[in-house]
Write a protein that holds these residues in place. Structure first.
Motif, short mmCIF file in Angstrom:
data_model
loop_
_atom_site.label_atom_id
_atom_site.label_comp_id
_atom_site.label_asym_id
_atom_site.label_seq_id
_atom_site.Cartn_x
_atom_site.Cartn_y
_atom_site.Cartn_z
N ALA C 265 0.56 -1.05 0.13
CA ALA C 265 -0.08 -0.10 -0.10
C ALA C 265 0.82 1.21 0.00
O ALA C 265 0.57 2.25 -0.55
N VAL C 268 1.55 2.90 -3.38
CA VAL C 268 0.32 3.58 -3.91
C VAL C 268 0.32 4.84 -3.40
O VAL C 268 0.09 5.82 -4.35
N SER C 283 -2.47 -0.01 -11.32
CA SER C 283 -2.00 -0.89 -9.87
C SER C 283 -2.05 -2.44 -10.36
O SER C 283 -3.18 -2.91 -10.72
N SER C 292 -3.38 -1.65 3.51
CA SER C 292 -4.40 -0.54 3.04
C SER C 292 -3.63 0.90 3.42
O SER C 292 -2.72 0.96 4.10
N GLY C 310 -7.18 -0.69 -11.80
CA GLY C 310 -6.62 -2.07 -11.00
C GLY C 310 -6.49 -2.93 -12.20
O GLY C 310 -7.36 -3.01 -13.30
N PRO D 297 -5.85 -1.35 -1.62
CA PRO D 297 -5.82 -1.58 -3.24
C PRO D 297 -6.01 -3.03 -3.61
O PRO D 297 -6.66 -3.28 -4.66
#
Lengths: 371, 371, 371, 371
Positions: C265, C268, C283, C292, C310, D297
């Motif tokens: 995470a 991201v 991603s 997360s 995604g 994610p």
């Protein structure tokens, strides 16, 4: 500035250009006066010179592929990236100027179709001030709406960049309309400057194979150096042999995309037979009429579920992409410029293009010895 | 099952169909035996009957627009949504069966171009078992690869659904290839079943105006009830008048998208003049050859930056979309079915289509009184 | 065939694999028995071995990156291009097997999301026949729905091809979801096999700059040889320094596309700050949960008008693209395979991956000396 | 012109607006002086009034949803379709003014992201001339770069059109980013003006079902009249019940597209659970910060292969689409305007919005009795 600018002017079709002098204008707010360092010849110039494009407004300073340096700026003017332009900055610009307000510019976001679009060296006569609206000259006045790209910090020969503005940008437009997916097989018809850029961009955009069809071995060899993986000389092969070659490369299916850069109807007839079912035929070679062909919609388009895509000119996006590509590999693209002339030899340059001796000629307005 | 199935068989071109009987097969694993409740006639059937499609394998049970009920299932078979099929379930299916393994099916995800594709009622003769592969019959055997849609819980007249399978699905394919953006102006050439679906879908997909061009007032009136906003009768107007009407609706630009549902080269010639610069011309009306036209690539395609898009048949996605649309508005679409016949009158049904008396005829294999 | 196959079996989490023997099955219609010549280890295998993916069905033969030779065929079976498979043919296949009938496979044409999809070496236990459904073995039985690619005529080391099936294919899926336009600047987070393919494909699909962020100098160096133009070692730079570098390369805008190939995470969080307004964040690194992050929709997504995309696994299209790419430049991609082991040393291979000593290990079922 | 213009000015946060007078300016070349006939209140105005957007430059004339009549023109000015503007013409315009020269405007063709963009009533203080840059006034001066739409010949209540400029246009932007395919199921979170336009446009762009989630029955009822097929009151249902309803409508898959028009992080958390695998989540409700959420994610984006798409403001294309839609069905959209006030009651209008009493209030600068 009191000096005079020098321009080579098309006064009558099929006759030598005339050298004329014009007062150098003071740029108004937003305008940029450019001292030209290189001016490319496009084959459209030859068509205009030969009177094959009846819309040509005489007298005119031809030349839509210019590169130069900022000579004077009307107030604070920024380029596309927001850089403030300063005197002396090397400069590139989108040859097309659009209104930015019409349905095509704003609602459709297709500025290349703006009905108010004009191009330096094509649409405006030099009869009236500001006169200097073509690049076969040592000075050019850029309209305030022109989109410019500062080249500060780029040490690249300006002559190599001229092609970005027209054939390079149009090729980028073709790629926008139909880009290869990774692994696709692409055919390019015609190894002129447009076709060479298509081959180079197709290879760099992920095509597995790029086959170029042309009639001149030297140009086909150049295509290979730009990224083509295979060439077919149309003087040494039949259409059926070419089709067979392409089917062999594609498990019998045909090319995923065929780009047309010839401008003759007969090329379209052949090209449509080379596309696979579900593929794309991208036609960009017709800057002016090039004849007509019999089209059987069932056989040529519908049964094959083909996309037949017309591409007209280009916009700032495409100019940026072509410019970036040349800047990243200038030595690769330099050989597209086959001939260089001083400005005063513009007529000889047109003749060299007309005889297909020159692939692309460049005028060097700053003097015969420049670079 | 020991009973016999009844089919109306095309034995020779331009001659009446013959009623024949075949043993009803036991479905193998994955196969589904269907008792047909409605079988639509497509104009392609007329072409085949008239011998205009030389590929037609004789003898053949025509009919690719079938709707029915599950009569027997080979093991556990599920529909596209995963529902297990049970005897008695009303059923719809994609008329085209594809291999699911080839480059077109898997790598390109263009299954409508699968070289192994076959269509019930078009590609397979009834000479050999299992015979029952067309829907001019009371039973049809679905290949294990057929994609089915259970209609359990849908109380819709099966006769109204037949068009989803062919013209409705092909129209959905056209929309996938070029869908109107909100506010676009769309033209449809030809108010046959395909054109009517294009008008209906264009209106429901966001077009501001949908203009339908045709030669029969009754069909044009039907187009209005399906969503068209304007019609032009080609018997009462000149091409130039039609073009003027469309330019007036579009601030002088032309239509954003023109859909061709005629199948004649002359329609393409006109249609290309109706598209705006940067617009799309979607040709889907050519199920078989329809002549050729002179095409000027510069004028017709390149200068206008037009997309000329061929659309061939359809796939399961499109069948689903067309089916959903009819299911959501069955009363709107019901008038497309202009004539109903018992199975034994298949020849009369073909004649009614041939004479253009019927817009779409449906055979009711379960008897003239069904529903 | 009477011989026994040998497989290395995961019997319990975090314990050594056990060598077991299974009867070699006779392929039924459509099935293909393969003799494995190379079997890649994916980091997902390490997660499964460590029990971090609780869905793992024990006992199981791991291995979803297999390459082999046809040992026996159940009837006539063709590959994706239509070539009939013969005993001895070198063979590659899509690791995922889909149903080809459901809404995802047919209506949505997103087979990677098929709810019936299974992957060799991941979803099926070896407890029951046919047992041989993972590639840590010398034989594998391919389900009749498997999409295969004959490698006849390709003289490429099978060990180099294994990565096409998983990380290469997933990278191709990322490119399908968001491909660079000519001249774009692309960032890749994570130089594992997935990230390395993303860097290679991004460069070959037209990106002007490909910046790879990672923590291991050797892997970053390999990224450069595959097409990256710049690397940033996250152990030697702060996130703010990395962001500054990327802003400098992009006139202050940020990257056009950022590909995430890390699976944590925190990546991201950083990655979203590196994308320009209007850009794409793709991603793909989360094969399993990776924590997360706090997301501020206004700041991170909406104000920037960003696409956060995604990407889950891949399909036959992507496998084809990855395979083609390696086949066209095998020497470039060979260094991704850092370690080779005999089949019997599968546990050691997993350990080398677990310790991040190996970038990608390959098992050679045909014996330690093979190639 | 010597008269004075009247404006309601935001002088300090959370305090009543002050009525002030400014000289009416003479439009310079390209500028258009507009006499306002209607001025919509957007909920962003309430945020600015309450001081929740710290960038607000005080003092300011709020109001970015203006409609008016041409009072005076600086030379010849044309609208987007090329019509020359004349005094008295009813007029609509894109509320955002962009530079038309930067990388976002020209290379990326994403003018809504232009860093030089300004919006009437949001970005410019009224402290200095020309003062009149917001529409809570009886006159507004349009910058020469403003894109205008002449409404000559449209007999539609200007109050009904105000919403086209902001919420309608932003909804059109959402549709551009992810439009339903024929037959898709769409969810809209939030039945404010933005959500209502999303419901209306989703239905008109081909969605089979449009489900609107909200907390006010009156607004949900209005959604149904605009095209929604189903509503869910979030005060009467749990998130799990809403999810179940949506799964039931979609064979268990979830919505193809979810549009977020709430602007609170909690809505994003719920919304992501409502999208099907492979679907799109389009977030447009955050005109200002709205909190943050924990995002996993793997679970929320990658495993579902979801597109999470941020949408920021809108451009001329979107304004055109929203305007066309209202013009074609003014009676359908009229109820969005729940309250009308004279200009002098601007503070009361803001209060009615703040209390959520008004769905959308409009100021009528020409007097309380106008229309």
């Amino acid at each position: 500035m009191n000096a005079q600018a020098t321009a080579m002017v098309l006064v009558g079709f099929k006759t030598p250009l005339e050298e004329r002098r014009y007062p150098i204008p003071e740029p108004a707010a937003g305008e940029v006066l450019v001292r030209l360092t290189a001016s490319g010849l496009c084959f459209s110039d030859v068509h205009m010179w030969q009177g094959e494009d009846p819309r040509t407004p005489l007298p005119i300073i031809l030349g839509h592929e210019g590169v130069g340096e900022v000579a004077e700026v009307g107030g604070e003017v920024t380029d596309v990236t927001g850089k403030v332009l300063r005197v002396g900055d090397p400069l590139f610009w989108d040859r097309g100027v659009v209104c930015g307000r019409c349905h095509y510019c704003t609602v459709l976001r297709e500025p290349y179709l703006c009905p108010n679009r004009f191009v330096y060296g094509i649409h405006r006569s030099c009869e009236h001030p500001p006169h200097l609206l073509g690049s076969y000259a040592d000075y050019l006045l850029l309209d305030a709406r022109t989109r410019t790209f500062s080249l500060v910090g780029c040490d690249v020969d300006p002559a190599v960049l001229v092609a970005a503005g027209c054939s390079g940008a149009t090729a980028a437009h073709c790629l926008e309309v139909a880009a290869p997916s990774l692994g696709d097989v692409v055919v390019v018809q015609g190894p002129g400057p447009l076709g060479l850029f298509l081959a180079a961009m197709g290879a760099r955009a992920g095509a597995r194979d790029v086959i170029v069809i042309g009639g001149t071995d030297a140009r086909l060899k150049l295509a290979l150096s730009l990224g083509a993986t295979c060439t077919l000389n149309r003087r040494a092969t039949t259409p059926e042999e070419r089709r067979t070659s392409i089917l062999e490369l594609t498990d019998g299916r045909g090319a995923d995309i065929v780009y047309e850069a010839v401008g003759a109807a007969v090329a379209v007839t052949e090209g449509l037979t080379l596309v696979r079912h579900g593929g794309a035929y991208v036609s960009a070679g017709f800057g002016q009429p090039g004849g007509s062909l019999p089209l059987d919609p069932f056989r040529d388009v519908v049964r094959k579920n083909v996309r037949f895509l017309g591409v007209w000119v280009s916009d700032t996006r495409h100019a940026r992409q072509a410019l970036d590509l040349i800047l990243s590999e200038p030595d690769t693209f330099a050989p597209i410029i086959s001939h260089r002339f001083p400005l005063s030899d513009a007529t000889q340059a047109l003749e060299a293009m007309h005889r297909k001796e020159a692939l692309k000629a460049v005028l060097l307005p700053a003097g015969e010895g420049s670079r």
